[in-house]
Design a protein around this motif. Structure first.
Motif, PDB file in Angstrom:
ATOM      1  N   THR A  19       0.849  -1.186   0.000  1.00  0.00           N
ATOM      2  CA  THR A  19       0.000   0.000   0.000  1.00  0.00           C
ATOM      3  C   THR A  19       0.887   1.239   0.000  1.00  0.00           C
ATOM      4  N   GLN A  21       2.284   4.711   0.869  1.00  0.00           N
ATOM      5  CA  GLN A  21       2.130   5.554   2.049  1.00  0.00           C
ATOM      6  C   GLN A  21       2.016   7.012   1.634  1.00  0.00           C
ATOM      7  N   GLY A  22       1.115   7.740   2.263  1.00  0.00           N
ATOM      8  CA  GLY A  22       0.975   9.176   2.027  1.00  0.00           C
ATOM      9  C   GLY A  22       0.274   9.540   0.737  1.00  0.00           C
ATOM     10  N   ILE A  23      -0.329   8.578   0.059  1.00  0.00           N
ATOM     11  CA  ILE A  23      -1.044   8.866  -1.188  1.00  0.00           C
ATOM     12  C   ILE A  23      -2.493   8.421  -1.021  1.00  0.00           C
ATOM     13  N   THR A  24      -3.408   9.375  -1.093  1.00  0.00           N
ATOM     14  CA  THR A  24      -4.824   9.028  -0.992  1.00  0.00           C
ATOM     15  C   THR A  24      -5.493   9.013  -2.358  1.00  0.00           C
ATOM     16  N   GLU A  25      -4.965   9.806  -3.284  1.00  0.00           N
ATOM     17  CA  GLU A  25      -5.497   9.853  -4.645  1.00  0.00           C
ATOM     18  C   GLU A  25      -4.397  10.340  -5.562  1.00  0.00           C
ATOM     19  N   SER A  26      -4.269   9.712  -6.731  1.00  0.00           N
ATOM     20  CA  SER A  26      -3.202  10.105  -7.640  1.00  0.00           C
ATOM     21  C   SER A  26      -3.471   9.567  -9.034  1.00  0.00           C
TER      22      SER A  26
END
Length: 71
Positions: A19, A21-26
């Protein structure tokens, strides 16, 4: 920021190996790599040998799969 994570495409879905880390949408780009067989071909494994090749036959279960080229 660019981040690369290995994954597998299966049945229309991409399964990530971890998963991010620190990316919610990209926005993402998906590159499909050529797959190589990881087993010896069936014709080699089904070879029953000849009378003179008893040594090979005794090591059949110890054969390692062919090495894949690392990209």
């Amino acid at each position: 920021m660019l981040k690369t994570i290995q994954g597998i495409y299966k049945n229309g879905k991409i399964e990530l190996a971890e998963t991010p880390q620190g990316i919610t949408e990209s926005l993402v780009f998906v590159t499909f790599l050529e797959t190589k067989p990881s087993q010896w071909p069936d014709i080699i494994m089904q070879h029953s040998g000849v009378k003179e090749s008893i040594i090979f036959e005794s090591y059949r279960d110890e054969l390692l799969p062919p090495k894949e080229i690392e990209l």
